[in-house]
Design a protein around this motif. Structure first.
Motif, PDB file in Angstrom:
ATOM      1  N   TYR A  94       0.830  -1.193   0.000  1.00 20.83           N
ATOM      2  CA  TYR A  94       0.000   0.000   0.000  1.00 20.83           C
ATOM      3  C   TYR A  94       0.872   1.254   0.000  1.00 20.83           C
ATOM      4  N   CYS A  95       0.519   2.175  -0.866  1.00 20.22           N
ATOM      5  CA  CYS A  95       1.154   3.490  -0.855  1.00 20.22           C
ATOM      6  C   CYS A  95       0.485   4.348   0.211  1.00 20.22           C
ATOM      7  N   ASN A  96       1.283   5.137   0.880  1.00 22.47           N
ATOM      8  CA  ASN A  96       0.773   6.019   1.935  1.00 22.47           C
ATOM      9  C   ASN A  96       1.345   7.418   1.742  1.00 22.47           C
ATOM     10  N   GLY A  97       0.525   8.409   2.039  1.00 17.39           N
ATOM     11  CA  GLY A  97       1.011   9.783   1.954  1.00 17.39           C
ATOM     12  C   GLY A  97       0.410  10.660   3.033  1.00 17.39           C
ATOM     13  N   TYR A  98       1.274  11.448   3.687  1.00 15.58           N
ATOM     14  CA  TYR A  98       0.809  12.488   4.611  1.00 15.58           C
ATOM     15  C   TYR A  98       0.845  13.786   3.821  1.00 15.58           C
TER      16      TYR A  98
END
Length: 120
Positions: A94-98
């Motif tokens: 899974y790609c995650n971004g803040y």
């Protein structure tokens, strides 16, 4: 709204290599960090690697020396190069971004996931 789109998963033999990419799109004001997590069957989601806006990298001990995370700020894209893959790397990644969507609104975004299967 912000969306994260992943690509690059698939089937690879043990010892092989595979690359993943993730692009953030939509209403993006500022990206704090982007990275990759994975979840294997029957296990909890775990961190794989992240890179923040200052260029600091974090890797899980299990992937150090084998995986490399990189980013292209102009394209809002993060990459994960996976080498010397093992069966235990099999998982949904899974790609995650803040990401700040504007000057004040900040959230934690997730992609839909891409399956990586390491098997002979």
């Amino acid at each position: 709204q912000v969306q994260l789109g992943e690509s690059g998963g698939g089937l690879v033999q043990p010892g092989g290599s595979l690359g993943l990419s993730c692009t953030a799109s939509g209403s993006i004001f500022r990206i704090i960090s982007m990275g990759w997590y994975r979840q294997a069957p029957g296990k909890e989601r775990e961190l794989v690697a992240t890179v923040n806006s200052g260029g600091a990298y974090t890797y899980a001990d299990s992937v150090k020396g084998r995986f490399t995370i990189s980013r292209d700020n102009a394209l809002n894209t993060v990459y994960l190069q996976m080498n010397s893959l093992k069966a235990e790397d099999t998982a949904v990644y899974y790609c995650n971004g803040y990401i700040y969507s504007d000057y004040v609104n900040f959230s934690d975004y997730w992609g839909k996931g891409t399956l990586v299967t390491v098997s002979s």
